[in-house]
Write an enzyme that holds these catalytic residues in place. Structure first.
Site, mmCIF file in Angstrom:
data_model
loop_
_atom_site.group_PDB
_atom_site.id
_atom_site.type_symbol
_atom_site.label_atom_id
_atom_site.label_comp_id
_atom_site.label_asym_id
_atom_site.label_seq_id
_atom_site.Cartn_x
_atom_site.Cartn_y
_atom_site.Cartn_z
ATOM 1 C CG ASP A 1 43.119 29.315 40.082
ATOM 2 O OD1 ASP A 1 43.789 28.903 39.440
ATOM 3 O OD2 ASP A 1 41.947 28.598 40.391
ATOM 4 C CB CYS B 1 48.234 10.180 57.360
ATOM 5 S SG CYS B 1 46.186 10.144 56.485
ATOM 6 C CB CYS C 1 44.074 12.369 50.531
ATOM 7 S SG CYS C 1 46.129 12.446 50.310
ATOM 8 C CG ASP D 1 34.260 19.474 48.400
ATOM 9 O OD1 ASP D 1 35.188 20.113 47.749
ATOM 10 O OD2 ASP D 1 33.686 19.928 48.396
ATOM 11 C CB CYS E 1 42.555 15.987 54.670
ATOM 12 S SG CYS E 1 44.209 16.790 55.417
#
Length: 308
Positions: free
Chosen positions: A131, A188, A191, A239, A245
């Protein structure tokens, strides 16, 4: 040594060093992702993250980032924990930042893996990143079969969910690539439905400038007043899209000592956070990723939540 043996031995060594999953991709130009990134940037979804505009060519072609790269080795490092802050009214911190800064922890393991590869396989050139470079890490992890990029744009591993740090080794060693797997998000939309700020503007597209993590970490200016009451009490990161999820029911608790939280962190109350001193901040977050927002930034976030 044959390519298949490289893969087996590298996977074995990586798991010995704490990585959960390892995958391999052929280093090449990312034509489809180049168009997506260009569109995302032109829409201003990166907000004040101007660094996302830099090194465009390197982001979409690892061979331009590290000359001679033939293979991208993607690795996942688990950070999932069942530990939570004890005061339900305390401002919340994303679980990835509970322990020591993952950049340092994971990069040290990557370095060990790279040195081992040079010793065991032979003369190898390359670089390793966590990252910290213009690399589309989720794209490469998806290409190497470590999971699929979900509707919240996080990588989801079918066996263990999405609570992973992604790292990569760019090497001049030719290794047979692993293919991608299918997308298992189906119909789905948990989120998307759960995001308090509407940052997931459509499946697989996140307006980064609307994300709680952006406001609490990346944004250096004052948080816009119109966002008041929309942060669900998050003071550093968020989060939510991972918590809802369904695939994270398969998450396994990490066993990395460096990711254990500071003894005081989880027990701090709403009052403790409101009265946080610079000295206490330095003590609790001495080696944490939270230091990125600095004491002043964290206090700005806490005040914005209306906790003070």
């Amino acid at each position: 040594m044959r390519s298949v043996n490289y893969k087996t031995r590298i996977r074995s060594k990586a798991q010995e060093l704490g990585f959960s999953f390892v995958g391999f991709s052929k280093a090449e130009f990312l034509d489809e992702e180049a168009l997506k990134l260009e569109k995302w940037l032109s829409n201003g979804f990166h907000g004040e993250m101007k660094y996302m505009e830099n090194h465009f060519e390197k982001r979409i072609d690892p061979r331009k980032l590290v000359e001679g790269t033939k293979t991208v080795i993607s690795l996942l490092f688990n950070y999932y924990t069942t530990e939570k802050q004890t005061d339900p009214e305390a401002p919340k911190i994303s679980s990835y930042a509970y322990g020591k800064d993952y950049h340092h922890v994971v990069k040290q393991r990557l370095k060990s893996l790279f040195v081992w590869m040079q010793e065991e396989i032979g003369e190898i050139s390359g670089r390793y990143f966590v990252d910290s470079a213009p690399v589309l890490d989720k794209v490469w992890a998806e290409r190497s079969g470590l999971g699929w990029i979900g509707k919240h744009t996080n990588l989801i591993n079918k066996n263990q969910g999405s609570y992973f740090f992604i790292a990569e080794l760019l090497v001049d060693l030719e290794i047979a690539p692993d293919g991608p797997i299918k997308d298992y998000c189906g119909t789905c939309t948990k989120c998307i439905d759960a995001c308090p700020t509407g940052a997931i503007i459509q499946p697989y597209v996140v307006d980064g400038s609307k994300c709680i993590s952006y406001f609490t970490i990346e944004l250096k200016d004052a948080i816009p007043q119109e966002m008041k009451g929309q942060f669900d009490n998050w003071m550093f990161g968020c989060d939510i899209c991972q918590e809802v999820c369904p695939w994270n029911r398969f998450s396994l608790t990490h066993n990395e000592p460096d990711f254990k939280p500071h003894p005081d962190l989880l027990s701090m109350t709403k009052k403790d956070w409101n009265e946080l001193t610079k000295e206490k901040f330095q003590e609790v977050f001495q080696r944490s990723a939270v230091k990125r927002t600095k004491y002043e930034g964290l206090m700005r976030n806490i005040k914005f939540l209306g906790n003070s």
